[in-house]
Write an enzyme that holds these catalytic residues in place. Sequence first.
Site, PDB file in Angstrom:
ATOM      1  CD1 TRP A  99      -2.283  -2.180   1.610  1.00  0.00           C
ATOM      2  CD2 TRP A  99      -3.072  -0.993  -0.120  1.00  0.00           C
ATOM      3  NE1 TRP A  99      -3.352  -2.867   1.067  1.00  0.00           N
ATOM      4  CE2 TRP A  99      -3.853  -2.167   0.018  1.00  0.00           C
ATOM      5  CE3 TRP A  99      -3.382  -0.102  -1.152  1.00  0.00           C
ATOM      6  CZ2 TRP A  99      -4.919  -2.469  -0.832  1.00  0.00           C
ATOM      7  CZ3 TRP A  99      -4.441  -0.401  -2.005  1.00  0.00           C
ATOM      8  CH2 TRP A  99      -5.195  -1.569  -1.834  1.00  0.00           C
ATOM      9  CG  ASP A 168      -2.974   3.756   4.530  1.00  0.00           C
ATOM     10  OD1 ASP A 168      -4.021   3.581   5.178  1.00  0.00           O
ATOM     11  OD2 ASP A 168      -2.730   3.191   3.440  1.00  0.00           O
ATOM     12  CE  LYS A 192      -8.681  -3.175   3.296  1.00  0.00           C
ATOM     13  NZ  LYS A 192      -7.812  -2.091   2.956  1.00  0.00           N
TER      14      LYS A 192
HETATM   15  C1  LIG Z   1      -7.223  -1.502   1.611  1.00  0.00           C
HETATM   16  C2  LIG Z   1      -6.151  -0.510   1.847  1.00  0.00           C
HETATM   17  C3  LIG Z   1      -6.030   0.666   1.081  1.00  0.00           C
HETATM   18  C4  LIG Z   1      -6.897   0.957  -0.122  1.00  0.00           C
HETATM   19  O1  LIG Z   1      -8.197   1.127   0.184  1.00  0.00           O
HETATM   20  P1  LIG Z   1      -9.289   1.344  -0.982  1.00  0.00           P
HETATM   21  O2  LIG Z   1     -10.460   1.794  -0.176  1.00  0.00           O
HETATM   22  O3  LIG Z   1      -9.483   0.040  -1.651  1.00  0.00           O
HETATM   23  O4  LIG Z   1      -8.802   2.394  -1.893  1.00  0.00           O
HETATM   24  C5  LIG Z   1      -5.045   1.556   1.414  1.00  0.00           C
HETATM   25  N1  LIG Z   1      -4.205   1.328   2.428  1.00  0.00           N
HETATM   26  C6  LIG Z   1      -4.276   0.208   3.186  1.00  0.00           C
HETATM   27  C7  LIG Z   1      -3.322   0.010   4.309  1.00  0.00           C
HETATM   28  C8  LIG Z   1      -5.259  -0.740   2.917  1.00  0.00           C
HETATM   29  O5  LIG Z   1      -5.334  -1.850   3.659  1.00  0.00           O
END
Ligand SMILES: *Cc1c(COP(=O)(O)O)cnc(C)c1O
Length: 363
Positions: A99, A168, A192
Amino acid sequence: MVINFGAGPAKLPEEVLIEVQRDLLNHGQSGISVMEMSHRSKEYADIHSKALQAVRDILNVPDNYKVLFMQGGGTGIFSAICMNLMKTGTADYCVTGTWSTLAAKEAAKYGKVNMVFPKPEKFTTIPDQSSWKLDPNASYVYYCDNETVNGVEFPFIPDTKGVPLVVDMSSNMLSRPFDITKFGLIFGGAQKNIGPAGITVVIVREDLIGNAMPTTPTILDFKVTCANNSLYNTPPTFIIYVMGLVFEWIKRKGGLDAMHENAITKSKLIYQSIKNSNGFYTCPVDVRYRSRMNVPFRAGSASGDESVESEFLKGAEKLGMVQLKGHRSVGGIRASLYNAVSVEDAIVLANYMNEFYNSHKSK
Ligand SMILES: *Cc1c(COP(=O)(O)O)cnc(C)c1O
Protein backbone atom coordinates in the site's frame (compact mmCIF):
# COMPACT_ATOMS: atom_id res chain seq x y z
CA MET A 1 -21.61 -20.82 12.13
CA VAL A 2 -19.19 -18.95 9.93
CA ILE A 3 -16.11 -17.05 11.07
CA ASN A 4 -14.95 -14.40 8.66
CA PHE A 5 -11.19 -13.80 8.59
CA GLY A 6 -11.34 -11.66 5.45
CA ALA A 7 -8.90 -8.79 4.91
CA GLY A 8 -11.47 -6.33 3.64
CA PRO A 9 -14.29 -5.72 3.22
CA ALA A 10 -14.27 -7.58 6.47
CA LYS A 11 -16.32 -8.84 9.37
CA LEU A 12 -18.65 -6.43 11.11
CA PRO A 13 -19.86 -6.92 14.68
CA GLU A 14 -22.95 -9.14 14.63
CA GLU A 15 -24.69 -6.85 17.11
CA VAL A 16 -24.36 -4.03 14.58
CA LEU A 17 -25.71 -6.08 11.71
CA ILE A 18 -28.72 -7.11 13.80
CA GLU A 19 -29.37 -3.47 14.68
CA VAL A 20 -29.16 -2.52 11.00
CA GLN A 21 -31.55 -5.30 10.11
CA ARG A 22 -34.01 -4.32 12.83
CA ASP A 23 -34.15 -0.70 11.68
CA LEU A 24 -33.69 -1.28 7.98
CA LEU A 25 -37.23 -0.39 6.94
CA ASN A 26 -38.00 2.23 9.53
CA HIS A 27 -35.36 4.32 11.22
CA GLY A 28 -36.47 5.94 14.46
CA GLN A 29 -39.84 7.60 13.99
CA SER A 30 -39.20 8.39 10.33
CA GLY A 31 -41.10 5.53 8.71
CA ILE A 32 -38.35 5.23 6.10
CA SER A 33 -34.94 3.61 5.78
CA VAL A 34 -31.74 5.59 6.36
CA MET A 35 -31.00 4.69 2.73
CA GLU A 36 -34.01 6.73 1.64
CA MET A 37 -33.38 9.85 3.68
CA SER A 38 -32.25 13.18 2.31
CA HIS A 39 -28.70 13.91 3.31
CA ARG A 40 -29.99 17.38 4.23
CA SER A 41 -32.71 16.09 6.57
CA LYS A 42 -32.67 16.71 10.30
CA GLU A 43 -32.78 12.98 10.94
CA TYR A 44 -29.69 12.30 8.84
CA ALA A 45 -27.88 15.36 10.22
CA ASP A 46 -28.14 13.72 13.61
CA ILE A 47 -26.63 10.42 12.36
CA HIS A 48 -23.87 12.32 10.56
CA SER A 49 -22.81 14.56 13.41
CA LYS A 50 -22.94 11.72 15.93
CA ALA A 51 -20.59 9.63 13.77
CA LEU A 52 -18.14 12.52 13.40
CA GLN A 53 -18.27 13.18 17.13
CA ALA A 54 -17.76 9.49 17.95
CA VAL A 55 -14.45 9.51 16.06
CA ARG A 56 -13.38 12.46 18.21
CA ASP A 57 -14.47 10.73 21.42
CA ILE A 58 -12.95 7.33 20.70
CA LEU A 59 -9.61 8.67 19.47
CA ASN A 60 -9.49 11.63 21.82
CA VAL A 61 -9.03 14.05 18.92
CA PRO A 62 -7.82 17.51 20.04
CA ASP A 63 -9.75 20.65 19.00
CA ASN A 64 -7.16 21.76 16.46
CA TYR A 65 -7.79 18.66 14.35
CA LYS A 66 -10.70 18.22 11.94
CA VAL A 67 -12.44 14.92 11.28
CA LEU A 68 -13.57 14.49 7.66
CA PHE A 69 -15.53 11.77 5.88
CA MET A 70 -14.35 11.46 2.29
CA GLN A 71 -14.97 9.21 -0.70
CA GLY A 72 -12.68 7.53 -3.21
CA GLY A 73 -11.38 4.97 -0.73
CA GLY A 74 -7.93 4.92 0.81
CA THR A 75 -6.65 5.19 -2.75
CA GLY A 76 -8.46 8.48 -3.29
CA ILE A 77 -6.77 9.89 -0.22
CA PHE A 78 -3.33 8.90 -1.61
CA SER A 79 -3.98 11.58 -4.26
CA ALA A 80 -5.74 14.03 -1.95
CA ILE A 81 -2.75 14.09 0.38
CA CYS A 82 -0.43 15.20 -2.43
CA MET A 83 -2.84 17.79 -3.79
CA ASN A 84 -3.54 19.29 -0.38
CA LEU A 85 -0.22 19.02 1.42
CA MET A 86 2.66 19.01 -1.07
CA LYS A 87 3.45 22.69 -0.68
CA THR A 88 7.22 22.41 -1.17
CA GLY A 89 6.86 20.12 -4.21
CA THR A 90 8.55 17.24 -2.43
CA ALA A 91 7.55 14.62 0.14
CA ASP A 92 9.18 11.77 2.05
CA TYR A 93 7.79 8.26 1.65
CA CYS A 94 8.55 5.24 3.81
CA VAL A 95 7.78 2.24 1.66
CA THR A 96 7.23 -0.93 3.69
CA GLY A 97 4.66 -2.83 1.63
CA THR A 98 2.09 -2.96 -1.13
CA TRP A 99 0.00 0.00 0.00
CA SER A 100 2.79 2.47 0.69
CA THR A 101 4.27 1.49 -2.69
CA LEU A 102 1.04 2.56 -4.36
CA ALA A 103 0.86 5.77 -2.34
CA ALA A 104 4.42 6.72 -3.33
CA LYS A 105 3.68 5.94 -6.96
CA GLU A 106 0.67 8.23 -6.87
CA ALA A 107 2.67 10.99 -5.20
CA ALA A 108 5.25 10.93 -7.99
CA LYS A 109 2.56 12.36 -10.27
CA TYR A 110 2.41 15.52 -8.20
CA GLY A 111 5.95 16.20 -7.09
CA LYS A 112 9.29 14.79 -6.08
CA VAL A 113 9.17 11.67 -3.95
CA ASN A 114 12.08 11.06 -1.63
CA MET A 115 12.35 7.42 -0.58
CA VAL A 116 13.30 7.54 3.08
CA PHE A 117 15.07 4.19 2.73
CA PRO A 118 15.72 1.97 -0.28
CA LYS A 119 12.69 -0.10 -1.18
CA PRO A 120 13.17 -3.49 0.51
CA GLU A 121 13.24 -6.47 -1.84
CA LYS A 122 10.66 -8.27 0.26
CA PHE A 123 8.28 -6.48 2.54
CA THR A 124 9.07 -8.29 5.75
CA THR A 125 10.65 -5.63 7.95
CA ILE A 126 11.06 -1.93 8.75
CA PRO A 127 14.59 -0.53 8.31
CA ASP A 128 16.03 0.90 11.51
CA GLN A 129 15.14 4.57 12.00
CA SER A 130 18.83 5.49 12.36
CA SER A 131 19.29 4.61 8.66
CA TRP A 132 16.40 6.78 7.43
CA LYS A 133 17.21 9.71 5.17
CA LEU A 134 14.62 12.40 5.80
CA ASP A 135 14.53 15.49 3.58
CA PRO A 136 14.21 18.61 5.76
CA ASN A 137 12.46 20.32 2.83
CA ALA A 138 9.78 17.64 2.55
CA SER A 139 6.17 18.81 2.88
CA TYR A 140 5.38 15.72 4.91
CA VAL A 141 6.63 12.27 5.83
CA TYR A 142 4.31 9.45 4.75
CA TYR A 143 4.08 5.90 6.05
CA CYS A 144 1.61 3.04 6.32
CA ASP A 145 1.07 1.94 9.92
CA ASN A 146 -0.12 -1.53 8.99
CA GLU A 147 0.61 -3.13 5.64
CA THR A 148 -2.49 -5.24 5.14
CA VAL A 149 -1.06 -7.47 2.41
CA ASN A 150 2.36 -8.06 3.93
CA GLY A 151 1.49 -8.14 7.63
CA VAL A 152 4.05 -5.51 8.66
CA GLU A 153 2.96 -3.12 11.42
CA PHE A 154 4.79 -0.20 13.04
CA PRO A 155 5.25 -0.65 16.78
CA PHE A 156 6.42 2.99 17.01
CA ILE A 157 5.57 6.44 15.67
CA PRO A 158 8.40 7.78 13.49
CA ASP A 159 10.23 10.91 14.58
CA THR A 160 10.19 13.43 11.72
CA LYS A 161 11.95 16.39 13.34
CA GLY A 162 8.93 18.65 12.99
CA VAL A 163 7.90 17.76 9.43
CA PRO A 164 4.16 16.85 9.37
CA LEU A 165 3.66 13.13 9.66
CA VAL A 166 1.02 11.49 7.45
CA VAL A 167 -0.17 7.97 8.12
CA ASP A 168 -2.33 5.38 6.40
CA MET A 169 -4.18 3.47 9.12
CA SER A 170 -6.69 1.82 6.80
CA SER A 171 -6.29 -1.59 8.38
CA ASN A 172 -5.54 -0.76 12.00
CA MET A 173 -7.32 2.49 12.84
CA LEU A 174 -9.36 2.05 16.03
CA SER A 175 -7.34 -1.01 17.04
CA ARG A 176 -5.17 0.80 19.59
CA PRO A 177 -4.92 4.19 21.27
CA PHE A 178 -2.26 6.59 19.98
CA ASP A 179 -1.20 10.20 20.35
CA ILE A 180 -2.94 12.18 17.58
CA THR A 181 -0.72 15.22 18.21
CA LYS A 182 2.25 13.37 16.72
CA PHE A 183 0.53 13.54 13.33
CA GLY A 184 -0.37 16.05 10.66
CA LEU A 185 -2.85 13.71 9.03
CA ILE A 186 -4.28 10.27 9.73
CA PHE A 187 -6.56 8.41 7.37
CA GLY A 188 -8.24 5.06 7.04
CA GLY A 189 -10.68 3.44 4.66
CA ALA A 190 -13.63 2.04 6.57
CA GLN A 191 -13.89 -1.43 5.10
CA LYS A 192 -11.16 -3.13 7.11
CA ASN A 193 -11.67 -2.27 10.75
CA ILE A 194 -14.39 0.39 10.86
CA GLY A 195 -17.41 -0.38 8.71
CA PRO A 196 -18.61 -1.23 5.22
CA ALA A 197 -16.72 -0.04 2.12
CA GLY A 198 -17.48 3.45 0.87
CA ILE A 199 -16.01 5.99 3.25
CA THR A 200 -12.58 7.12 4.38
CA VAL A 201 -12.03 8.77 7.73
CA VAL A 202 -9.49 11.60 7.60
CA ILE A 203 -8.19 13.41 10.67
CA VAL A 204 -6.16 16.46 9.74
CA ARG A 205 -4.47 19.22 11.69
CA GLU A 206 -6.13 22.58 11.06
CA ASP A 207 -3.04 24.42 9.84
CA LEU A 208 -2.57 21.88 7.02
CA ILE A 209 -5.96 22.72 5.52
CA GLY A 210 -6.32 25.40 2.85
CA ASN A 211 -3.26 24.87 0.67
CA ALA A 212 -4.72 22.69 -2.08
CA MET A 213 -3.24 22.88 -5.57
CA PRO A 214 -5.53 24.95 -7.85
CA THR A 215 -6.32 21.87 -9.96
CA THR A 216 -7.49 19.82 -6.97
CA PRO A 217 -10.95 18.36 -7.63
CA THR A 218 -13.36 20.16 -5.33
CA ILE A 219 -14.40 16.88 -3.80
CA LEU A 220 -10.82 16.11 -2.72
CA ASP A 221 -10.13 19.55 -1.27
CA PHE A 222 -9.87 19.25 2.51
CA LYS A 223 -10.92 22.87 2.94
CA VAL A 224 -14.17 22.37 1.06
CA THR A 225 -14.95 19.12 2.85
CA CYS A 226 -14.18 20.72 6.19
CA ALA A 227 -16.18 23.92 5.54
CA ASN A 228 -19.18 21.79 4.57
CA ASN A 229 -18.97 19.38 7.49
CA SER A 230 -18.31 16.50 5.04
CA LEU A 231 -21.61 17.27 3.32
CA TYR A 232 -20.47 19.21 0.26
CA ASN A 233 -22.07 16.61 -1.96
CA THR A 234 -24.10 13.52 -1.16
CA PRO A 235 -22.06 11.28 1.14
CA PRO A 236 -22.69 7.52 1.34
CA THR A 237 -25.29 8.09 4.04
CA PHE A 238 -26.05 4.45 4.77
CA ILE A 239 -22.36 3.60 5.19
CA ILE A 240 -21.88 6.49 7.60
CA TYR A 241 -24.89 5.28 9.56
CA VAL A 242 -23.49 1.74 9.86
CA MET A 243 -20.07 3.09 10.75
CA GLY A 244 -21.69 5.17 13.50
CA LEU A 245 -23.19 1.99 14.95
CA VAL A 246 -19.74 0.36 14.88
CA PHE A 247 -18.36 3.35 16.81
CA GLU A 248 -21.04 2.89 19.48
CA TRP A 249 -20.20 -0.81 19.60
CA ILE A 250 -16.51 -0.01 20.19
CA LYS A 251 -17.46 2.31 23.04
CA ARG A 252 -19.68 -0.34 24.61
CA LYS A 253 -16.90 -2.90 24.36
CA GLY A 254 -14.42 -0.76 26.27
CA GLY A 255 -12.95 1.48 23.61
CA LEU A 256 -9.47 1.33 22.13
CA ASP A 257 -7.76 -0.17 25.17
CA ALA A 258 -10.04 -3.19 24.93
CA MET A 259 -9.58 -3.40 21.13
CA HIS A 260 -5.81 -3.28 21.57
CA GLU A 261 -5.77 -5.92 24.27
CA ASN A 262 -7.90 -8.24 22.14
CA ALA A 263 -5.75 -7.62 19.08
CA ILE A 264 -2.66 -8.69 21.00
CA THR A 265 -4.36 -11.79 22.41
CA LYS A 266 -5.75 -12.86 19.02
CA SER A 267 -2.57 -12.34 17.04
CA LYS A 268 -0.44 -14.03 19.72
CA LEU A 269 -2.60 -17.13 19.43
CA ILE A 270 -1.98 -17.39 15.69
CA TYR A 271 1.73 -16.57 15.88
CA GLN A 272 2.06 -19.15 18.66
CA SER A 273 0.50 -21.84 16.46
CA ILE A 274 2.98 -20.91 13.75
CA LYS A 275 5.88 -21.06 16.19
CA ASN A 276 4.81 -24.39 17.65
CA SER A 277 4.70 -26.07 14.25
CA ASN A 278 8.44 -26.69 13.83
CA GLY A 279 8.52 -24.89 10.51
CA PHE A 280 5.36 -26.43 9.08
CA TYR A 281 3.85 -22.94 9.16
CA THR A 282 6.08 -19.97 8.43
CA CYS A 283 5.50 -16.24 8.72
CA PRO A 284 8.15 -14.30 6.78
CA VAL A 285 7.77 -11.10 8.80
CA ASP A 286 10.47 -9.90 11.21
CA VAL A 287 9.13 -10.76 14.70
CA ARG A 288 9.58 -7.13 15.79
CA TYR A 289 7.15 -5.84 13.16
CA ARG A 290 4.52 -8.55 13.00
CA SER A 291 1.03 -7.19 12.55
CA ARG A 292 -1.67 -7.60 15.18
CA MET A 293 -4.24 -7.25 12.41
CA ASN A 294 -3.16 -9.37 9.43
CA VAL A 295 -1.14 -12.55 9.87
CA PRO A 296 0.19 -13.87 6.57
CA PHE A 297 1.70 -17.33 6.63
CA ARG A 298 2.65 -20.28 4.46
CA ALA A 299 2.03 -23.95 5.15
CA GLY A 300 3.79 -27.18 4.19
CA SER A 301 7.23 -25.66 3.59
CA ALA A 302 9.01 -22.37 4.14
CA SER A 303 8.08 -21.10 0.68
CA GLY A 304 4.63 -22.67 0.91
CA ASP A 305 3.31 -25.89 -0.53
CA GLU A 306 0.29 -24.92 -2.57
CA SER A 307 -1.40 -28.29 -2.38
CA VAL A 308 -1.09 -28.33 1.42
CA GLU A 309 -2.34 -24.76 1.59
CA SER A 310 -5.30 -25.53 -0.59
CA GLU A 311 -6.14 -28.47 1.66
CA PHE A 312 -5.78 -26.16 4.67
CA LEU A 313 -8.19 -23.64 3.19
CA LYS A 314 -10.73 -26.30 2.22
CA GLY A 315 -10.61 -27.83 5.68
CA ALA A 316 -11.02 -24.41 7.26
CA GLU A 317 -14.01 -23.67 5.11
CA LYS A 318 -15.63 -26.96 6.11
CA LEU A 319 -15.41 -25.75 9.69
CA GLY A 320 -16.91 -22.39 8.73
CA MET A 321 -13.71 -20.33 8.58
CA VAL A 322 -13.85 -18.23 5.42
CA GLN A 323 -11.74 -15.70 3.47
CA LEU A 324 -8.41 -17.04 4.74
CA LYS A 325 -6.69 -17.09 1.35
CA GLY A 326 -3.60 -14.87 1.13
CA HIS A 327 -3.48 -11.81 -1.11
CA ARG A 328 -3.01 -12.76 -4.75
CA SER A 329 0.39 -11.01 -4.84
CA VAL A 330 1.91 -13.05 -2.00
CA GLY A 331 -0.13 -16.28 -1.99
CA GLY A 332 -0.44 -18.56 1.02
CA ILE A 333 -2.79 -17.89 3.87
CA ARG A 334 -3.72 -14.70 5.68
CA ALA A 335 -5.75 -14.40 8.86
CA SER A 336 -7.17 -10.94 9.39
CA LEU A 337 -8.07 -10.28 13.00
CA TYR A 338 -9.94 -7.00 12.98
CA ASN A 339 -11.97 -5.65 15.91
CA ALA A 340 -15.10 -7.63 15.03
CA VAL A 341 -13.18 -10.94 15.13
CA SER A 342 -13.41 -12.23 18.69
CA VAL A 343 -10.78 -13.94 20.82
CA GLU A 344 -12.96 -17.07 20.64
CA ASP A 345 -12.83 -16.88 16.82
CA ALA A 346 -9.04 -16.74 16.95
CA ILE A 347 -8.95 -19.71 19.32
CA VAL A 348 -10.97 -21.75 16.82
CA LEU A 349 -8.46 -20.93 14.09
CA ALA A 350 -5.42 -21.57 16.29
CA ASN A 351 -6.83 -24.96 17.30
CA TYR A 352 -7.50 -25.85 13.69
CA MET A 353 -3.94 -24.87 12.77
CA ASN A 354 -2.57 -27.10 15.52
CA GLU A 355 -4.74 -30.06 14.49
CA PHE A 356 -3.92 -29.63 10.82
CA TYR A 357 -0.23 -29.57 11.64
CA ASN A 358 -0.48 -32.64 13.85
CA SER A 359 -2.32 -34.64 11.20
CA HIS A 360 0.32 -33.73 8.60
CA LYS A 361 3.30 -34.33 10.80
CA SER A 362 2.29 -37.95 11.36
CA LYS A 363 1.82 -38.61 7.65
C1 LIG B 1 -7.22 -1.50 1.61
C2 LIG B 1 -6.15 -0.51 1.85
C3 LIG B 1 -6.03 0.67 1.08
C4 LIG B 1 -6.90 0.96 -0.12
O1 LIG B 1 -8.20 1.13 0.18
P1 LIG B 1 -9.29 1.34 -0.98
O2 LIG B 1 -10.46 1.79 -0.18
O3 LIG B 1 -9.48 0.04 -1.65
O4 LIG B 1 -8.80 2.39 -1.89
C5 LIG B 1 -5.05 1.56 1.41
N1 LIG B 1 -4.20 1.33 2.43
C6 LIG B 1 -4.28 0.21 3.19
C7 LIG B 1 -3.32 0.01 4.31
C8 LIG B 1 -5.26 -0.74 2.92
O5 LIG B 1 -5.33 -1.85 3.66
